[in-house]
Design a protein around this motif. Structure first.
Motif, PDB file in Angstrom:
ATOM      1  N   VAL A  44       0.840  -1.198   0.000  1.00 50.97           N
ATOM      2  CA  VAL A  44       0.000   0.000   0.000  1.00 50.97           C
ATOM      3  C   VAL A  44       0.877   1.252   0.000  1.00 50.97           C
ATOM      4  O   VAL A  44       0.623   2.210  -0.732  1.00 50.97           O
ATOM      5  CB  VAL A  44      -0.951   0.008   1.221  1.00 50.97           C
ATOM      6  N   MET A  45       1.921   1.229   0.796  1.00 49.35           N
ATOM      7  CA  MET A  45       2.825   2.383   0.868  1.00 49.35           C
ATOM      8  C   MET A  45       3.535   2.601  -0.471  1.00 49.35           C
ATOM      9  O   MET A  45       3.672   3.735  -0.930  1.00 49.35           O
ATOM     10  CB  MET A  45       3.850   2.180   1.992  1.00 49.35           C
ATOM     11  N   SER A  46       3.960   1.534  -1.111  1.00 47.51           N
ATOM     12  CA  SER A  46       4.622   1.650  -2.418  1.00 47.51           C
ATOM     13  C   SER A  46       3.673   2.220  -3.468  1.00 47.51           C
ATOM     14  O   SER A  46       4.058   3.067  -4.273  1.00 47.51           O
ATOM     15  CB  SER A  46       5.135   0.285  -2.878  1.00 47.51           C
ATOM     16  N   GLU A  47       2.431   1.757  -3.441  1.00 43.04           N
ATOM     17  CA  GLU A  47       1.446   2.272  -4.395  1.00 43.04           C
ATOM     18  C   GLU A  47       1.162   3.745  -4.142  1.00 43.04           C
ATOM     19  O   GLU A  47       1.017   4.539  -5.066  1.00 43.04           O
ATOM     20  CB  GLU A  47       0.159   1.448  -4.317  1.00 43.04           C
ATOM     21  N   MET A  48       1.097   4.144  -2.876  1.00 43.26           N
ATOM     22  CA  MET A  48       0.892   5.551  -2.535  1.00 43.26           C
ATOM     23  C   MET A  48       2.041   6.401  -3.069  1.00 43.26           C
ATOM     24  O   MET A  48       1.824   7.470  -3.638  1.00 43.26           O
ATOM     25  CB  MET A  48       0.777   5.703  -1.014  1.00 43.26           C
ATOM     26  N   MET A  49       3.267   5.918  -2.936  1.00 43.23           N
ATOM     27  CA  MET A  49       4.427   6.666  -3.458  1.00 43.23           C
ATOM     28  C   MET A  49       4.351   6.764  -4.976  1.00 43.23           C
ATOM     29  O   MET A  49       4.621   7.816  -5.555  1.00 43.23           O
ATOM     30  CB  MET A  49       5.735   5.998  -3.022  1.00 43.23           C
ATOM     31  N   ARG A  50       3.949   5.686  -5.634  1.00 42.71           N
ATOM     32  CA  ARG A  50       3.848   5.694  -7.095  1.00 42.71           C
ATOM     33  C   ARG A  50       2.809   6.714  -7.554  1.00 42.71           C
ATOM     34  O   ARG A  50       3.054   7.533  -8.437  1.00 42.71           O
ATOM     35  CB  ARG A  50       3.483   4.306  -7.613  1.00 42.71           C
ATOM     36  N   VAL A  51       1.638   6.692  -6.922  1.00 45.87           N
ATOM     37  CA  VAL A  51       0.561   7.608  -7.299  1.00 45.87           C
ATOM     38  C   VAL A  51       0.946   9.053  -6.975  1.00 45.87           C
ATOM     39  O   VAL A  51       0.649   9.976  -7.743  1.00 45.87           O
ATOM     40  CB  VAL A  51      -0.762   7.198  -6.607  1.00 45.87           C
ATOM     41  N   SER A  52       1.624   9.256  -5.856  1.00 46.33           N
ATOM     42  CA  SER A  52       2.074  10.606  -5.498  1.00 46.33           C
ATOM     43  C   SER A  52       3.038  11.150  -6.545  1.00 46.33           C
ATOM     44  O   SER A  52       2.918  12.305  -6.965  1.00 46.33           O
ATOM     45  CB  SER A  52       2.768  10.600  -4.133  1.00 46.33           C
ATOM     46  N   LYS A  53       3.991  10.334  -6.960  1.00 45.45           N
ATOM     47  CA  LYS A  53       4.931  10.770  -8.000  1.00 45.45           C
ATOM     48  C   LYS A  53       4.193  11.098  -9.292  1.00 45.45           C
ATOM     49  O   LYS A  53       4.478  12.099  -9.945  1.00 45.45           O
ATOM     50  CB  LYS A  53       5.980   9.693  -8.265  1.00 45.45           C
ATOM     51  N   GLU A  54       3.239  10.250  -9.642  1.00 41.68           N
ATOM     52  CA  GLU A  54       2.456  10.473 -10.861  1.00 41.68           C
ATOM     53  C   GLU A  54       1.706  11.810 -10.768  1.00 41.68           C
ATOM     54  O   GLU A  54       1.710  12.601 -11.702  1.00 41.68           O
ATOM     55  CB  GLU A  54       1.469   9.323 -11.034  1.00 41.68           C
ATOM     56  N   PHE A  55       1.092  12.063  -9.624  1.00 44.57           N
ATOM     57  CA  PHE A  55       0.351  13.306  -9.422  1.00 44.57           C
ATOM     58  C   PHE A  55       1.263  14.526  -9.523  1.00 44.57           C
ATOM     59  O   PHE A  55       0.971  15.486 -10.228  1.00 44.57           O
ATOM     60  CB  PHE A  55      -0.362  13.286  -8.069  1.00 44.57           C
ATOM     61  N   PHE A  56       2.388  14.507  -8.813  1.00 42.41           N
ATOM     62  CA  PHE A  56       3.267  15.674  -8.790  1.00 42.41           C
ATOM     63  C   PHE A  56       4.052  15.857 -10.084  1.00 42.41           C
ATOM     64  O   PHE A  56       4.643  16.906 -10.300  1.00 42.41           O
ATOM     65  CB  PHE A  56       4.175  15.647  -7.561  1.00 42.41           C
ATOM     66  N   ASN A  57       4.031  14.861 -10.955  1.00 42.65           N
ATOM     67  CA  ASN A  57       4.622  15.026 -12.281  1.00 42.65           C
ATOM     68  C   ASN A  57       3.653  15.661 -13.271  1.00 42.65           C
ATOM     69  O   ASN A  57       4.047  16.029 -14.375  1.00 42.65           O
ATOM     70  CB  ASN A  57       5.124  13.690 -12.827  1.00 42.65           C
ATOM     71  N   LEU A  58       2.376  15.788 -12.882  1.00 40.56           N
ATOM     72  CA  LEU A  58       1.407  16.454 -13.743  1.00 40.56           C
ATOM     73  C   LEU A  58       1.725  17.951 -13.818  1.00 40.56           C
ATOM     74  O   LEU A  58       2.289  18.517 -12.875  1.00 40.56           O
ATOM     75  CB  LEU A  58      -0.010  16.294 -13.172  1.00 40.56           C
TER      76      LEU A  58
END
Length: 101
Positions: free
Chosen positions: A71-85
């Motif tokens: 869950v923590m890894s997925e949160m980091m992945r989604v966070s990176k995706e969001f902040f790369n927008l």
């Protein structure tokens, strides 16, 4: 594979304010980031610790929260995706008070 914050040796560009928007002076602090342990405390104790950390430092770490590493890894992945927008795409999710400064 878990994402590690240690993989960075510099601050990612999307977290860096342009020079003209940076704070002029930053006071050094000997404060450490508060650690809030969700195990062995009452709900009211935890809430008070979160409120105090938010008021005084604006950041805290939570331990014994029960979230698995997947869950923590997925949160980091989604966070990176969001902040790369681009900012305009991210801004639609921000409160109005933030975007109307």
């Amino acid at each position: 594979m878990p994402v590690s914050l240690l993989e960075y040796d510099t601050v990612p560009e999307n977290y860096v304010f342009p020079p003209g928007e940076r704070q002029k002076k930053v006071k050094a602090s000997n404060k450490s980031i508060p650690v809030i342990d969700l195990a062995g405390q009452t709900h009211d104790e935890i809430v008070n610790q979160i409120l105090e950390a938010g008021k005084h430092l604006g950041i805290f770490q939570v331990v014994n929260h029960g979230m698995g590493s997947n869950v923590m890894s997925e949160m980091m992945r989604v966070s990176k995706e969001f902040f790369n927008l681009p900012f305009d795409e991210r801004a639609i999710h921000y409160p109005r008070t933030f975007t109307s400064r």
